[in-house]
Design an enzyme around this catalytic site. Structure first.
Site, PDB file in Angstrom:
ATOM      1  N   TYR A 193       0.853  -1.190   0.000  1.00  0.00           N
ATOM      2  CA  TYR A 193       0.000   0.000   0.000  1.00  0.00           C
ATOM      3  C   TYR A 193       0.898   1.252   0.000  1.00  0.00           C
ATOM      4  O   TYR A 193       2.067   1.188   0.384  1.00  0.00           O
ATOM      5  CB  TYR A 193      -0.887  -0.047   1.256  1.00  0.00           C
ATOM      6  CG  TYR A 193      -1.888   1.077   1.355  1.00  0.00           C
ATOM      7  CD1 TYR A 193      -2.898   1.213   0.405  1.00  0.00           C
ATOM      8  CD2 TYR A 193      -1.828   1.998   2.396  1.00  0.00           C
ATOM      9  CE1 TYR A 193      -3.815   2.255   0.499  1.00  0.00           C
ATOM     10  CE2 TYR A 193      -2.738   3.033   2.497  1.00  0.00           C
ATOM     11  CZ  TYR A 193      -3.730   3.156   1.542  1.00  0.00           C
ATOM     12  OH  TYR A 193      -4.622   4.180   1.631  1.00  0.00           O
TER      13      TYR A 193
ATOM     14  N   ASN B 195       1.518   3.759   1.811  1.00  0.00           N
ATOM     15  CA  ASN B 195       2.263   4.287   2.959  1.00  0.00           C
ATOM     16  C   ASN B 195       3.207   3.264   3.587  1.00  0.00           C
ATOM     17  O   ASN B 195       3.746   3.491   4.657  1.00  0.00           O
ATOM     18  CB  ASN B 195       1.289   4.843   4.019  1.00  0.00           C
ATOM     19  CG  ASN B 195       0.410   3.765   4.630  1.00  0.00           C
ATOM     20  OD1 ASN B 195       0.575   2.585   4.341  1.00  0.00           O
ATOM     21  ND2 ASN B 195      -0.519   4.163   5.476  1.00  0.00           N
ATOM     22  N   LYS B 196       3.441   2.140   2.905  1.00  0.00           N
ATOM     23  CA  LYS B 196       4.301   1.096   3.470  1.00  0.00           C
ATOM     24  C   LYS B 196       5.771   1.310   3.052  1.00  0.00           C
ATOM     25  O   LYS B 196       6.073   2.231   2.298  1.00  0.00           O
ATOM     26  CB  LYS B 196       3.773  -0.280   3.053  1.00  0.00           C
ATOM     27  CG  LYS B 196       2.344  -0.562   3.572  1.00  0.00           C
ATOM     28  CD  LYS B 196       2.304  -0.635   5.065  1.00  0.00           C
ATOM     29  CE  LYS B 196       0.983  -0.676   5.781  1.00  0.00           C
ATOM     30  NZ  LYS B 196      -0.243  -1.122   5.275  1.00  0.00           N
ATOM     31  N   ASN B 197       6.674   0.461   3.539  1.00  0.00           N
ATOM     32  CA  ASN B 197       8.107   0.662   3.286  1.00  0.00           C
ATOM     33  C   ASN B 197       8.460   0.613   1.801  1.00  0.00           C
ATOM     34  O   ASN B 197       9.439   1.203   1.374  1.00  0.00           O
ATOM     35  CB  ASN B 197       8.936  -0.383   4.038  1.00  0.00           C
ATOM     36  CG  ASN B 197       8.942  -0.146   5.535  1.00  0.00           C
ATOM     37  OD1 ASN B 197       7.964   0.359   6.086  1.00  0.00           O
ATOM     38  ND2 ASN B 197      10.028  -0.483   6.205  1.00  0.00           N
ATOM     39  N   MET B 198       7.695  -0.134   1.033  1.00  0.00           N
ATOM     40  CA  MET B 198       7.779  -0.083  -0.431  1.00  0.00           C
ATOM     41  C   MET B 198       6.362  -0.183  -0.959  1.00  0.00           C
ATOM     42  O   MET B 198       5.486  -0.725  -0.290  1.00  0.00           O
ATOM     43  CB  MET B 198       8.651  -1.203  -0.999  1.00  0.00           C
ATOM     44  CG  MET B 198       8.152  -2.613  -0.715  1.00  0.00           C
ATOM     45  SD  MET B 198       8.920  -3.866  -1.758  1.00  0.00           S
ATOM     46  CE  MET B 198       7.941  -3.703  -3.257  1.00  0.00           C
TER      47      MET B 198
END
Ligand SMILES: *Cc1c(COP(=O)(O)O)cnc(C)c1O
Length: 378
Positions: free
Chosen positions: A174, A176-179
């Site tokens: 998603y 807003n995740k780390n990738m």
């Protein structure tokens, strides 16, 4: 506005998208397969299945394990609602478990033990904020009770241990995740048979996909189970391949920023406490802090917002949501509730510089110290 999280997207992602558009093969083709192979390799796994979201990944795992009505699954309440929703999708019952402590806001083993019944079939561990749960401890517990361990690894991509705790791990890409792939997810499973089942259930339960049929020139397929449409498309996978190549470096920048945050906050604002005080493997997904009890959180949020700094809360406890209150009234998780009342998530993403970290800490120190003075005056 300095956001709590921000994706890093640029020319390589645009080029990858343009290549897919030029190829005119839009879904479940070479890019998806390449992405699956690369993502699996990064986690030391033989293979993985790319899907449309982490929520879909969790649903597919529970579905493939045959968990259903009458079964119970232990879940934290300090998580995104999708963790518990996935249990409801298969008709099973999520049983909420409290956290260990404000310093260690991961599922408590003692509480999990206390909530176990003969109907308990699995545990979903969430590596909250990116910090890994204790693998040996949970494996011992799961073995002794005959439970499946499922990892909700939405916060912890890129760590080799992730995916080795139990039967399977679910990842999120998603925004807003780390990738990110905008929307997207993946499943890593130890057992090839289980992973095969998940792969088939991802695409309507069909025995072959469109791309496979093109290559083998056999138009036939069968449907041998009730599946879903949880496919990933070529554009997302192409973006994912670019992002994946940066993941380790981005996680390292996150780590350095967290070290700086911890040092500056301890010096400038000792009334604020930071969970995970002891060293622990992490993908540093978010930066949670705990405000002192005298601080009014809304005042701190407003003051930071006035200075152009966004903050969020991870998480409003799932068991307190209307849906879950109605489903399981009377659930009380004192440590989760206290944590969620005092928690504030401050910005953390790899595009931040140390000067930006310093500015956030200064703004926080001013906001929290003015609460202390207001408290004294009152
Ligand atoms: C983001 C997140 C999810 C859901 O991921 P999606 O890809 O948006 O479905 C699930 N669990 C946790 C802990 C998350 O942070």
């Amino acid at each position: 506005m300095l956001l709590v999280s921000a994706p890093i997207l640029g020319i390589p992602e645009k080029a990858a998208l343009a290549k897919v558009i030029d190829s005119s093969w839009l879904t479940m083709g070479e890019q998806v397969r390449l992405f699956e192979e690369s993502f699996a390799r990064m986690h030391g796994a033989d293979d993985c299945v790319a899907v449309s979201s982490c929520t879909a990944a969790l649903h597919l795992i529970l579905h493939a394990l045959g968990i259903g009505p009458g079964d119970e699954v232990l879940v934290p309440s300090l998580t995104f609602v999708a963790t518990a929703n996935s249990v409801l999708y298969v008709g099973a019952t999520p049983v909420f478990v409290d956290i260990e402590s404000a310093d260690l806001p991961l599922m408590s083993l003692a509480e999990a033990e206390a909530r176990c019944t003969p109907r308990t079939k699995a545990i979903i561990l969430v590596h909250f904020a990116g910090y890994l749960a204790n693998r040996e401890q949970w494996q011992r517990f799961a073995r002794s009770r005959g439970l499946h361990i499922i990892e909700d690894a939405a916060h912890a991509p890129g760590l080799r241990e992730v995916g080795t705790f139990g039967v399977a791990a679910a990842f999120s890409f998603y925004g807003n995740k780390n990738m990110t792939t905008a929307e997207g997810g993946a499943v890593i499973a130890q057992d090839p048979e289980l992973l095969g089942k998940i792969r088939q259930a991802r695409g309507h339960g069909m025995t072959t996909g469109t791309h496979q049929r093109l290559n083998s020139r056999t138009p036939q397929y069968d449907v041998t189970m009730l599946g879903f449409n949880y496919r990933m498309d070529e554009m997302r996978a192409a973006v994912g391949l670019v992002q994946l190549a940066n993941l380790h470096e981005w996680n390292e920048v996150r780590r350095i920023l967290v070290v700086l945050y911890r040092r500056l906050l301890a010096a400038r604002c000792p009334a604020i406490t930071i969970p995970f005080s002891e060293a622990r493997r992490s993908a540093y997904h978010i930066m949670p802090i705990l405000l002192p009890r005298y601080a009014d959180r809304q005042d701190v949020i407003d003051e930071l917002r006035n200075q152009g700094i966004q903050t969020t809360i991870h998480y409003p406890p799932v068991h307190r949501m209307t849906l879950y209150r109605e489903l399981s009234p009377g659930t009380h998780l004192p440590r989760t509730e206290d944590f969620a009342q005092r928690e504030l998530t401050i910005p953390l993403h790899p595009q931040m510089t140390s000067a930006v970290v310093e500015a956030v800490v200064e703004a926080l120190a001013t906001a929290v110290n003015s609460c202390a003075q207001a408290g004294t005056a009152a």
